[in-house]
Design an enzyme around this catalytic site. Structure first.
Site, PDB file in Angstrom:
ATOM      1  N   ASP A  84      11.404  -6.814   7.580  1.00  0.00           N
ATOM      2  CA  ASP A  84      10.897  -5.984   6.488  1.00  0.00           C
ATOM      3  C   ASP A  84      10.569  -4.573   6.943  1.00  0.00           C
ATOM      4  O   ASP A  84      10.305  -3.701   6.116  1.00  0.00           O
ATOM      5  CB  ASP A  84       9.659  -6.625   5.849  1.00  0.00           C
ATOM      6  CG  ASP A  84       8.565  -6.917   6.863  1.00  0.00           C
ATOM      7  OD1 ASP A  84       7.507  -6.277   6.809  1.00  0.00           O
ATOM      8  OD2 ASP A  84       8.768  -7.801   7.717  1.00  0.00           O
ATOM      9  N   ARG A 108       0.824  -1.212   0.000  1.00  0.00           N
ATOM     10  CA  ARG A 108       0.000   0.000   0.000  1.00  0.00           C
ATOM     11  C   ARG A 108       0.855   1.257   0.000  1.00  0.00           C
ATOM     12  O   ARG A 108       0.429   2.309   0.466  1.00  0.00           O
ATOM     13  CB  ARG A 108      -0.954  -0.008   1.187  1.00  0.00           C
ATOM     14  CG  ARG A 108      -0.272  -0.161   2.527  1.00  0.00           C
ATOM     15  CD  ARG A 108      -1.270  -0.656   3.581  1.00  0.00           C
ATOM     16  NE  ARG A 108      -0.568  -1.100   4.772  1.00  0.00           N
ATOM     17  CZ  ARG A 108      -0.528  -0.402   5.906  1.00  0.00           C
ATOM     18  NH1 ARG A 108      -1.135   0.742   6.000  1.00  0.00           N
ATOM     19  NH2 ARG A 108       0.115  -0.873   6.940  1.00  0.00           N
ATOM     20  N   ASP A 150       1.636  -4.036   6.509  1.00  0.00           N
ATOM     21  CA  ASP A 150       2.883  -3.477   6.000  1.00  0.00           C
ATOM     22  C   ASP A 150       3.791  -3.085   7.154  1.00  0.00           C
ATOM     23  O   ASP A 150       4.965  -3.407   7.172  1.00  0.00           O
ATOM     24  CB  ASP A 150       2.558  -2.260   5.136  1.00  0.00           C
ATOM     25  CG  ASP A 150       3.713  -1.874   4.228  1.00  0.00           C
ATOM     26  OD1 ASP A 150       3.637  -0.827   3.599  1.00  0.00           O
ATOM     27  OD2 ASP A 150       4.700  -2.626   4.172  1.00  0.00           O
TER      28      ASP A 150
END
Length: 705
Positions: free
Chosen positions: A365, A199, A417
């Site tokens: 990440d 996103r 995310d």
């Protein structure tokens, strides 16, 4: 830029969009921009200006192909695609259309070359093309002039329709190259496979007149090839928290991404409930993270991995190029690069600990290769569920994956995310603010160890270019890197002005004893507020330092100083009045007072020698004859530079969110201004913001956004 590049970058996006625009956003339009001799560039917009049908869009697309037949369509060779030159002196601040995106990441690293936007698995690339999806009725609710200055952008441009169109995803800047980055990562201790920007869409890199490279990225601007089953959108509540937190961290002096703008839309986004949509335009010198390298390693792309490492060093660690290290081998450069990544990681986490920041989801990440605090998104407030916080050893083996039994693995963790964050109020070494982290893997007290473990994952990912045993040398250095940074920061918070290396261990022990006294205890009223305690200690410093009778008399003679220090000392006593901790506090205070006296002597001694070991910011008026009170006043001033009065407490962010949901953004603006000066006394805000939340108690936050 030749027309071929325009067509390749933008024109082919029009056809896939036509049917969607015609059916869902019939008011959207296509506009043409002429920028000197740079050719044609079309962009779409949902503001109902000269609206066009899908057939008209296809017609424009065909005309562009026809026009291309009369101009060169041969792509320029790699060797002529140079970085954009620095702006000429006097050409800043710039207008928005004058920004020149220098898209080195997209130009110098491989992408998958697919223009269509659909979810997929990718291999052997560092990014995929991704065009923002136009939003419905975007409105700019806040823009950050401080972040605009990083782009050499004139603040007056932040209110222009062109700026709003771009930061809302309804337009593309004429030199932008929108992409979504590819990465993988370890989440809660397990390898999660391909992740990527689900996103977030990077528009490109702007080089300012200092030579700094700032990459603009839209968060919540629609689907990308990495969105999996999600919609690529973000909700207003998480966007406000990210916007506020990144700027709060910057003002606190913590390395972080920056927020340029906050846009609210009429999109209805489904998370726990149906919520209003929003888009944050954020800036970072790079969005490369540990997981970027893990993707290439685990999917067996050593050549791409090496290209990515070389690119990262060239653009973001230039001091480790061979020109700065004559005769150095590639592996020596890679080792120096890895050591610097470890140092920055240790430094940033030390600052997190010092301000009481809990990251929530410290997956690889989410770890910036530059040591930045990135993507701090948080979800809805909910009560803390009882957990067994002590079920996981606090010190994990840095070269071993934690047992699966210790991994709080949930499906929604994989799909998010970034994770939740919070600033602690009552100090708790086991503080957890992510309700999916039931085992406390990413608790406040474990953050330094998690950074170490994540660096070990990075070492494995870099093993094709850097021998693991050489990387292990750096991992063995990490604890001392963190310890040095942490002790130095805590000394500043405690007002120890003379940085004496031989006191490192004793000062570390002094800090540990303090934290033991501050630790929240079940069934008691203990648990001193982290921020309020250190700020109050700063106010009490002159009195605690005045160990001689003359200094005490001076305090008695100054009514304002006497009142301030007396209030501070009483407030400190109230924080530790529970009988289970009062004795710990009394014992620590005595040791601390003795250490302050020792420090005052060291300040006088080093003042004779020019003050080489004294803390930066210390008053230059101090000398060998300075009284204990004079040193105490200087100590207070320095401590207030390191102990903020205001932080982004969860209840404060929620207050802004509640008002914004009711279409009132005045609280957002007020809170933003407050957090720009966290170390300054702002008495007009004290009754509202300089307090702990005692109404709801601890809270946990979801990963949704």
């Amino acid at each position: 830029m030749v027309l071929w590049q325009r067509l390749r970058t933008h024109a082919s996006h029009l056809v896939p969009l036509c049917s969607r625009l015609a059916t869902t956003r019939s008011s959207s339009s296509i506009h043409r921009i002429i920028n000197g001799n740079t050719g044609l560039h079309y962009y779409y917009n949902s503001r109902s200006r000269n609206g066009m049908s899908a057939d008209q869009l296809v017609g424009i697309f065909q005309q562009m192909h026809s026009a291309a037949g009369t101009q060169s369509v041969v792509p320029p060779s790699e060797d002529v695609q140079r970085s954009a030159p620095l702006p000429e002196p006097g050409t800043w601040p710039r207008l928005f259309h004058q920004l020149n995106f220098d898209n080195t990441f997209a130009r110098q690293l491989p992408g998958d070359g697919i223009e269509a936007n659909y979810t997929r698995q990718v291999r052997g690339v560092c990014y995929s093309n991704a065009v923002p999806t136009p939003s419905t009725n975007p409105r700019l609710v806040h823009a950050n002039a401080g972040a605009a200055a990083l782009l050499d952008l004139n603040p007056s441009e932040l209110a222009t329709p062109e700026f709003v169109d771009v930061v809302s995803g309804c337009a593309l800047h004429s030199t932008a190259k929108p992409i979504a980055l590819t990465y993988a990562g370890h989440q809660f201790g397990s390898f999660a496979g391909q992740l990527g920007d689900g996103r977030a869409i990077s528009l490109g890199e702007v080089v300012n007149h200092h030579g700094e490279r700032w990459e603009m990225q839209l968060k919540g601007a629609g689907m990308t090839p990495y969105s999996r089953f999600a919609d690529g959108r973000a909700v207003l509540r998480s966007s406000i928290r990210e916007y506020m937190c990144s700027e709060a961290m910057n003002a606190l002096g913590v390395p972080t991404s920056r927020a340029l703008s906050l846009v609210v839309t009429d999109e209805k986004v489904v998370r726990e409930t149906v919520e209003p949509g929003a888009i944050v335009c954020r800036l970072a010198q790079s969005w490369i993270r540990f997981g970027s390298f893990e993707h290439q390693f685990y999917f067996k792309q050593p050549k791409v991995l090496k290209r990515l490492v070389d690119y990262t060093i060239t653009h973001h660690f230039p001091s480790y190029l061979e020109t700065a290290m004559p005769g150095a081998s590639d592996e020596d450069r890679y080792l120096a690069f890895y050591r610097e990544v470890a140092r920055r990681t240790a430094h940033t986490i030390a600052l997190w600990q010092a301000v009481g920041f809990v990251g929530g989801v410290l997956n690889t990440d989410n770890f910036s290769i530059l040591g930045l605090s990135i993507g701090t998104v948080v979800g809805r407030v909910r009560p803390v569920a009882p957990t067994n916080k002590h079920s996981v050893p606090k010190t994990m083996p840095f070269w071993a994956t934690p047992p699966l039994a210790h991994c709080a693995w949930l499906a929604d963790s994989f799909l998010t995310d970034y994770g939740p964050f919070a600033f602690m109020e009552a100090f708790d070494d086991d503080a957890v603010f992510n309700h999916t982290d039931s085992e406390g893997m990413y608790a406040y007290g474990r953050q330094p160890d998690v950074g170490h473990w994540n660096l070990s994952r990075l070492a494995i990912a870099l093993s094709p270019v850097l021998e693991v045993e050489r990387a292990r040398e750096v991992l063995l250095e990490y604890p001392s890197m963190f310890h040095k940074a942490y002790v130095a920061k805590m000394r500043s918070k405690l007002g120890l002005l003379a940085a004496l290396p031989d006191k490192d261990e004793s000062d570390a022990a002094l800090v540990k004893e303090l934290l033991d006294a501050m630790q929240s205890q079940p069934g008691t009223t203990s648990g001193a507020d982290w921020t309020i305690f250190f700020r109050t200690l700063s106010e009490a410093a002159p009195s605690l330092s005045a160990t001689d009778e003359a200094s005490q008399q001076q305090i008695e003679a100054d009514s304002n100083l006497k009142l301030a220090t007396t209030r501070a000392r009483k407030a400190l006593e109230c924080m530790f009045q529970d009988e289970k901790v009062s004795s710990k506090w009394s014992a620590w205070r005595q040791k601390y007072t003795a250490r302050l006296a020792e420090d005052s002597t060291a300040v006088r001694e080093h003042s004779k020698l020019g003050g080489g070991l004294l803390l930066p910011g210390l008053s230059s008026s101090l000398d060998a004859s300075s009284t204990a009170l004079a040193i105490g006043l200087a100590r207070r001033d320095v401590m207030k530079q390191h102990n903020p009065k205001y932080i982004l407490r969860t209840w404060m962010a929620q207050k802004a969110i509640d008002a914004a949901t009711a279409n009132d953004f005045t609280v957002v603006d007020q809170l933003f201004k407050l957090l720009q000066r966290p170390y300054d006394d702002q008495p007009e805000f004290d009754d509202v913001y300089a307090r702990q939340d005692t109404a709801t108690g601890p809270v946990c936050l979801s990963c949704s956004s």
